[in-house]
Design an enzyme around this catalytic site. Sequence first.
Site, mmCIF file in Angstrom:
data_model
loop_
_atom_site.group_PDB
_atom_site.id
_atom_site.type_symbol
_atom_site.label_atom_id
_atom_site.label_comp_id
_atom_site.label_asym_id
_atom_site.label_seq_id
_atom_site.Cartn_x
_atom_site.Cartn_y
_atom_site.Cartn_z
ATOM 1 N N GLU A 144 0.105 -7.684 -4.327
ATOM 2 C CA GLU A 144 -0.101 -8.703 -3.294
ATOM 3 C C GLU A 144 -1.550 -9.133 -3.320
ATOM 4 O O GLU A 144 -2.391 -8.512 -3.941
ATOM 5 C CB GLU A 144 0.293 -8.135 -1.926
ATOM 6 C CG GLU A 144 1.764 -7.761 -1.862
ATOM 7 C CD GLU A 144 2.174 -7.130 -0.546
ATOM 8 O OE1 GLU A 144 1.332 -7.059 0.378
ATOM 9 O OE2 GLU A 144 3.347 -6.697 -0.452
ATOM 10 N N ARG A 162 3.221 0.202 -19.294
ATOM 11 C CA ARG A 162 1.874 0.037 -19.844
ATOM 12 C C ARG A 162 1.846 0.044 -21.374
ATOM 13 O O ARG A 162 1.094 -0.727 -21.974
ATOM 14 C CB ARG A 162 0.924 1.101 -19.293
ATOM 15 C CG ARG A 162 0.486 0.769 -17.884
ATOM 16 C CD ARG A 162 -0.348 1.824 -17.222
ATOM 17 N NE ARG A 162 -0.720 1.329 -15.885
ATOM 18 C CZ ARG A 162 -0.821 2.079 -14.794
ATOM 19 N NH1 ARG A 162 -0.602 3.385 -14.859
ATOM 20 N NH2 ARG A 162 -1.154 1.538 -13.646
ATOM 21 N N ARG A 202 -13.547 -19.401 -46.510
ATOM 22 C CA ARG A 202 -14.767 -20.129 -46.150
ATOM 23 C C ARG A 202 -15.927 -19.654 -47.023
ATOM 24 O O ARG A 202 -16.232 -18.473 -47.056
ATOM 25 C CB ARG A 202 -15.078 -19.860 -44.674
ATOM 26 C CG ARG A 202 -16.441 -20.312 -44.194
ATOM 27 C CD ARG A 202 -16.466 -21.794 -43.942
ATOM 28 N NE ARG A 202 -17.710 -22.206 -43.261
ATOM 29 C CZ ARG A 202 -18.062 -23.459 -43.030
ATOM 30 N NH1 ARG A 202 -17.264 -24.423 -43.422
ATOM 31 N NH2 ARG A 202 -19.181 -23.743 -42.407
ATOM 32 N N GLY A 235 -17.210 -18.677 -36.536
ATOM 33 C CA GLY A 235 -18.397 -19.478 -36.248
ATOM 34 C C GLY A 235 -18.061 -20.606 -35.287
ATOM 35 O O GLY A 235 -17.194 -20.485 -34.422
ATOM 36 N N GLU A 268 -1.192 -4.738 -15.031
ATOM 37 C CA GLU A 268 -0.546 -3.425 -15.087
ATOM 38 C C GLU A 268 -1.569 -2.315 -14.914
ATOM 39 O O GLU A 268 -1.469 -1.250 -15.516
ATOM 40 C CB GLU A 268 0.254 -3.275 -16.382
ATOM 41 C CG GLU A 268 1.320 -4.355 -16.473
ATOM 42 C CD GLU A 268 2.618 -3.903 -17.072
ATOM 43 O OE1 GLU A 268 2.829 -2.687 -17.242
ATOM 44 O OE2 GLU A 268 3.437 -4.774 -17.374
ATOM 45 N N GLY A 269 -2.525 -2.572 -14.073
ATOM 46 C CA GLY A 269 -3.613 -1.620 -13.839
ATOM 47 C C GLY A 269 -4.833 -2.027 -14.623
ATOM 48 O O GLY A 269 -4.776 -2.086 -15.846
ATOM 49 N N THR A 270 -5.931 -2.301 -13.922
ATOM 50 C CA THR A 270 -7.163 -2.677 -14.626
ATOM 51 C C THR A 270 -7.627 -1.496 -15.479
ATOM 52 O O THR A 270 -7.197 -0.349 -15.282
ATOM 53 C CB THR A 270 -8.281 -3.016 -13.630
ATOM 54 O OG1 THR A 270 -8.517 -1.848 -12.827
ATOM 55 C CG2 THR A 270 -7.900 -4.188 -12.743
#
Lengths: 386, 325, 259
Positions: free
Chosen positions: A126, A246, A271, A343, A367-369
């Site tokens: 929430e 998780r 490159r 780059g 899902e949880g810091t």
Amino acid sequence: MTTRLTAEQRDLRDAVRVLADEQIAPRAADVDASGEFPWDIVELLARQDILALPFPAEHGGLGGELLSVCLAIEQISRACATSGLILAVQELGSLPLLLVGTPAQQARWFPDLAAGRALAALALTESEAGSDAGAIRTSARREGDGWRIDGAKRFISQGNVARVVAVFAVTDPDPRAVRTRRHMSCFIVEQGAPGFSTARLEHKLGIRGSPTAELLFDGVVVPDDQRVGEVGEGWSIAMRTLDRSRPGIAAQACGIAQGALEAAARYAADRTQFGKPIGEHQMVAAMLADMAARTEAARQLLYTACLEIDAGSPQAGRWSAMCKLVAGDTAMAVTTDAVQIFGGYGYLSEYPVERMMRDAKITQLYEGTQQIQRLLIGRDVLAHGG
Amino acid sequence: MAGPVILALAELTDGQPTRLSLELATLASDLAVAAGGTAVAAGIGPRAGNAAPTLARHVERVISVEAATEADAPAAIVIASLLAALLEQQTADIVLLPASPDGKDVAGMLAARLDLPILVNAASVAWADGRPVVEMSAFGGRLVTRSTFTGATGIVVVRPGATAARERGSEGSVEVVDLEAAPDPRVTVVERVVSAGAAVSIDDAPVVVAGGRGVAGPEGFAVIEDLADAFGGAVAGTRAVVDAGWLPYAQQVGQTGKIIKPALYVAVGISGAIQHKVGMQTSGTIVAINRDADAPIADFADLLIVGDLFEVAPRLAAAVRARRG
Amino acid sequence: MDILVLVKAVPIVGNERLGADERVDRTVGLEANGNDEYVLEAALKLTEAHGGEVTLLTMGPTAAQEALRKGLAMGAARAVHVIDDGIAGSDARATATVLAAAIGRQRYDLVLAGADTSDGQGGTLASAIATSLDLPYLSYAGRIELTDDGRGVRVQRLSPTGYDVLEAALPALVMGTQVLGEPRYPSLRGIMAARSKETTTLSLADLGIAPDRVGAGAATTRVLDATPPPARAGATVLRTDPESAVAATIDFLAARGLV
């Protein structure tokens, strides 16, 4: 114990990879640019039985092995993080039913979920209850034979497109119940229930094709047979759900990292500057090496965590938190380095790596810091002396 | 005692030998000269008599066999049956067959029926040490192999462009042979359907202009058609374009489509993925028009024009027309 | 109805190599020949519509199993794998002999084969096999269906001007093309089921073929040498405005005698 994949797991991984490369990758840029939920990809995943992975065979699923689900999420996310999330959320939203649903409840909802005819979502968070999930205020009060749910949920992935939403609500506001974590219960609310609506969809930094909804519950009445688990069991269900979900986010993160690594490696081989491919300049080669090693490490931790969790390890919570912590930080680092290797071109929306970097950030948040993951792991380290 | 007999099958369309058949007749002549033997072209088809004089300008000996290949038995089955009967009467050491769909069917049938060795996909055929040396492009052009028979006889299936058709400057002899076809009656042709807009065949067109996904739609193909028209060439496309329904399969170049070797291949809006590359890599000259200077096609084209194909192609068509007069 | 689908395991396009004997190295990663999946898809659609099962048949070394696994995952019921060291180095004739013998041992109403292969078989194998088995042969199919009485097959054969409609009574051998329709992706269910499907292996002895009839020793053709083609000089790249680019292109083509 070995983490070599079985032949069947390899087949599954390779099949999803081919599908992701041929059918999903070409859509990724457009999904991000338009911010539109890719229903065509939902149908594709459903048709190929990929959404059936989390569910038991008796209801049309493919067995529910966590590693198999994660292998699929990883391969899809390599091509498109939003698309990988479709499977991850299908599992997340179904986990309460998978963990504690009655046979009748499972028979009622699993066939459609496994077939991809219905999507699932989990409504726990929430506005004022994110990391502190125990502080939710959405309430469920007895009304006749059922329950009346009032409140609002925020940041719910796929909350507006899911037919089956697992909602967590306070059934016992008494401080003692709150303290002992017996204050919440879990209910299935179906889309279309009177009083259930979507208030808004968020504009986000990344995973832009995945709708993130604010859900409103205004006197939503559900019968008691839509209560999942015991009254007061909600917190326990939520924690056990996250233990299994998780790794799905870790899989998404590993996939994002792998996609970025491959894009950077291809670019570095093509490159040329100062007379040779930039991948042959040591600073770039070192970056690629670190990216590869970190991604592999995150992946191996994920696979081991899946096997441990499925085997019923008493430290499932720690495995789950560790794999998500490592994979999320890896994805952010690897995608950032990928932009660096490209780059100036890496900053342009014409090239895929800036999108991957924006997508990676969420894996450190939801899902949880990462901070919550560290709290959980730290607690376990202290408890076990290592 | 004469040297080896080299017999080439000539397929006939509208009473005339196909261009590929004339190439085979010329090849047979050249091999016969190198081998000190004789060359024969067998023209098998409807109005074979009509086709014989043209064949006779390319080879010293023509056998003309009247055959109903457009009736109710598949052409290849009729031709294989007649050719097998002919080979009972007329020895041939080396049989040259065209690598057309019918020609390949005939080749397999004949190889099995007469138990003959077979070499396929010949891009060119030479003669050395008393036997044919068949050059074949393998692995989509990454390798060129040369092969031969271990014995003195065999079938060689020859692709378009192995040699240029060439008149000998004298008329060869023509012999009409009456043979009874005994085709397998179990396969019947019930109907022949002509689709609208059947295009110039890409199989042996000297110039092919091909469009890829960059053309972005069936309307974009008008640009490709115009450029092909300016060159007097054929229109082709990649698999993506055929899958999208912008071109029929007969014009698809690539791994699951056709492998062609025109003198000039113009690739418009084509990235050059390997599945396409294997279909055209051995073309004489490859010119590409592409927005992306780093597209894989840059690795094997001879000339790459970096730009918007809708700007470049129409101007190129105009310039080619002006040049050709 | 029972349908037999011939699957040719070819080196993955782009990874092809020649082995020491100058023949295609089939120990490297193999996949099913491009067109074989189209005919397999056609076979699956036919059995879905009319009942019956699809059996895959391939000839090749161990690595050929890869080509079979995908077909089984797509929905074929079982596979037959002809594998014998004595087959190595076989020419086209011996290949046709072995496959015909293997087909002869199966029960089938219809045999399907894909047109051409990316590794140089040249598209003559299907007609050779049909001839030696004395089966009606229908080629270059763009569409395959059963006749109304269910006892024959009707094929649309691609032609330069459209298509011819051919019919033959079963059993028959049909060679098919890409126009048959895009093959399905194997579903995960199919992939998981594939490993438990039966693959029968057959040796030359099982087929009653004496080893001296096939293999390198019996080859009627041989490769003299294999060389890379002359390298193309790198592309000339024109990066100017369209007018200038076109003018330079005309000069380039004129110098090569192409305009």
